[in-house]
Scaffold this active site. Structure first.
Site, mmCIF file in Angstrom:
data_model
loop_
_atom_site.group_PDB
_atom_site.id
_atom_site.type_symbol
_atom_site.label_atom_id
_atom_site.label_comp_id
_atom_site.label_asym_id
_atom_site.label_seq_id
_atom_site.Cartn_x
_atom_site.Cartn_y
_atom_site.Cartn_z
ATOM 1 N N HIS A 241 0.845 -1.195 0.000
ATOM 2 C CA HIS A 241 0.000 0.000 0.000
ATOM 3 C C HIS A 241 0.881 1.245 0.000
ATOM 4 C CE1 HIS A 241 0.531 -0.953 4.370
ATOM 5 N NE2 HIS A 241 0.978 0.285 4.320
HETATM 6 C C1 T46 Z 1 2.974 0.872 6.814
HETATM 7 C C2 T46 Z 1 3.772 -0.355 7.031
HETATM 8 C C3 T46 Z 1 5.246 -0.074 7.140
HETATM 9 C C4 T46 Z 1 -3.960 -0.707 13.624
HETATM 10 O O1 T46 Z 1 -5.023 -0.964 14.184
HETATM 11 N N1 T46 Z 1 -3.274 0.431 13.945
HETATM 12 C C5 T46 Z 1 -2.096 0.760 13.359
HETATM 13 O O2 T46 Z 1 -1.505 1.802 13.697
HETATM 14 C C6 T46 Z 1 -1.570 -0.102 12.349
HETATM 15 C C7 T46 Z 1 -0.269 0.235 11.643
HETATM 16 C C8 T46 Z 1 -2.280 -1.227 12.027
HETATM 17 N N2 T46 Z 1 -3.444 -1.514 12.658
HETATM 18 C C9 T46 Z 1 -4.153 -2.753 12.331
HETATM 19 C C10 T46 Z 1 -4.765 -2.761 10.926
HETATM 20 C C11 T46 Z 1 -4.667 -4.216 10.512
HETATM 21 O O3 T46 Z 1 -5.807 -4.905 10.971
HETATM 22 O O4 T46 Z 1 -3.210 -3.825 12.345
HETATM 23 C C12 T46 Z 1 -3.451 -4.751 11.299
HETATM 24 C C13 T46 Z 1 -2.225 -4.931 10.439
HETATM 25 O O5 T46 Z 1 -1.940 -3.716 9.723
HETATM 26 P P1 T46 Z 1 -1.483 -3.702 8.199
HETATM 27 O O6 T46 Z 1 -2.060 -4.849 7.486
HETATM 28 O O7 T46 Z 1 -1.778 -2.330 7.647
HETATM 29 O O8 T46 Z 1 0.109 -3.903 8.356
HETATM 30 P P2 T46 Z 1 1.243 -3.758 7.254
HETATM 31 O O9 T46 Z 1 2.437 -4.412 7.806
HETATM 32 O O10 T46 Z 1 0.767 -4.199 5.922
HETATM 33 O O11 T46 Z 1 1.513 -2.172 7.139
HETATM 34 C C14 T46 Z 1 1.956 -1.418 8.251
HETATM 35 C C15 T46 Z 1 1.213 -0.084 8.346
HETATM 36 O O12 T46 Z 1 -0.188 -0.331 8.342
HETATM 37 C C16 T46 Z 1 1.533 0.848 7.199
HETATM 38 O O13 T46 Z 1 1.056 2.139 7.479
HETATM 39 O O14 T46 Z 1 3.425 1.815 6.196
HETATM 40 O O15 T46 Z 1 3.349 -1.149 8.139
#
Ligand code: T46
Length: 139
Positions: free
Chosen positions: A49
């Site tokens: 993303h």
């Molecule tokens: C990014 C990369 C480097 C939350 O509830 N609060 C938060 O602050 C974050 C970051 C995530 N979440 C929840 C949302 C999802 O259900 O945690 C779960 C996993 O998040 P996500 O799938 O977005 O994780 P990544 O590793 O794909 O991405 C993350 C960050 O979301 C993003 O902003 O830049 O790490």
């Protein structure tokens, strides 16, 4: 594409190392959120993303991982393997994190709280978004 990597000051002595990070100096923005990922399963690739309005610094405080940065025209792969190195990830940058070593901990400092509406999760939508932005900037 310019990749911005920070080498943080290490306060080391005979006991070991310590790193202190302050907003607006070591971290170039106000820190509104800190999160970290750990226990990443083998072969996992995360991210996929971009953000419309979010700056972040990524630090692999334990172990290592690779980060693919893609601004829509150029891609760069950055390895994070030192706990004193921080990778700056600006707005409008597609990111994927992969090659996590066993036990890796990826710590992230973010300039804003979590807002799902700030994410662009579709790659074609991302390309349209950056193209529109560059047309607006260059007339
Ligand atoms: C990014 C990369 C480097 C939350 O509830 N609060 C938060 O602050 C974050 C970051 C995530 N979440 C929840 C949302 C999802 O259900 O945690 C779960 C996993 O998040 P996500 O799938 O977005 O994780 P990544 O590793 O794909 O991405 C993350 C960050 O979301 C993003 O902003 O830049 O790490």
């Amino acid at each position: 594409m310019q990749v911005v990597k920070y080498a943080f000051s290490q306060h080391g002595d005979e006991r070991g190392q310590l790193i202190a990070l302050e907003e607006y100096s070591d971290i170039p923005f106000e820190i509104k959120r800190v999160y970290y990922m750990y226990d990443t399963k083998p072969g996992v690739r995360r991210g996929y993303h971009a953000h419309k309005n979010l700056e972040q610094i990524l630090v692999c405080v334990h172990g290592s991982c690779d980060v693919l940065l893609d601004n829509g025209t150029e891609k760069k792969i950055v390895s994070l393997e030192k706990p004193y190195e921080g990778l700056y990830v600006p707005n409008d940058m597609w990111r994927e994190m992969y090659n996590f070593s066993e036990g890796a901990v990826l710590l992230v400092f973010a300039s804003d709280i979590y807002k799902e509406e700030d994410y662009i999760r579709d790659y074609d939508e991302f390309l349209k978004f950056v193209k529109k932005g560059s047309e607006e900037n260059h007339g």
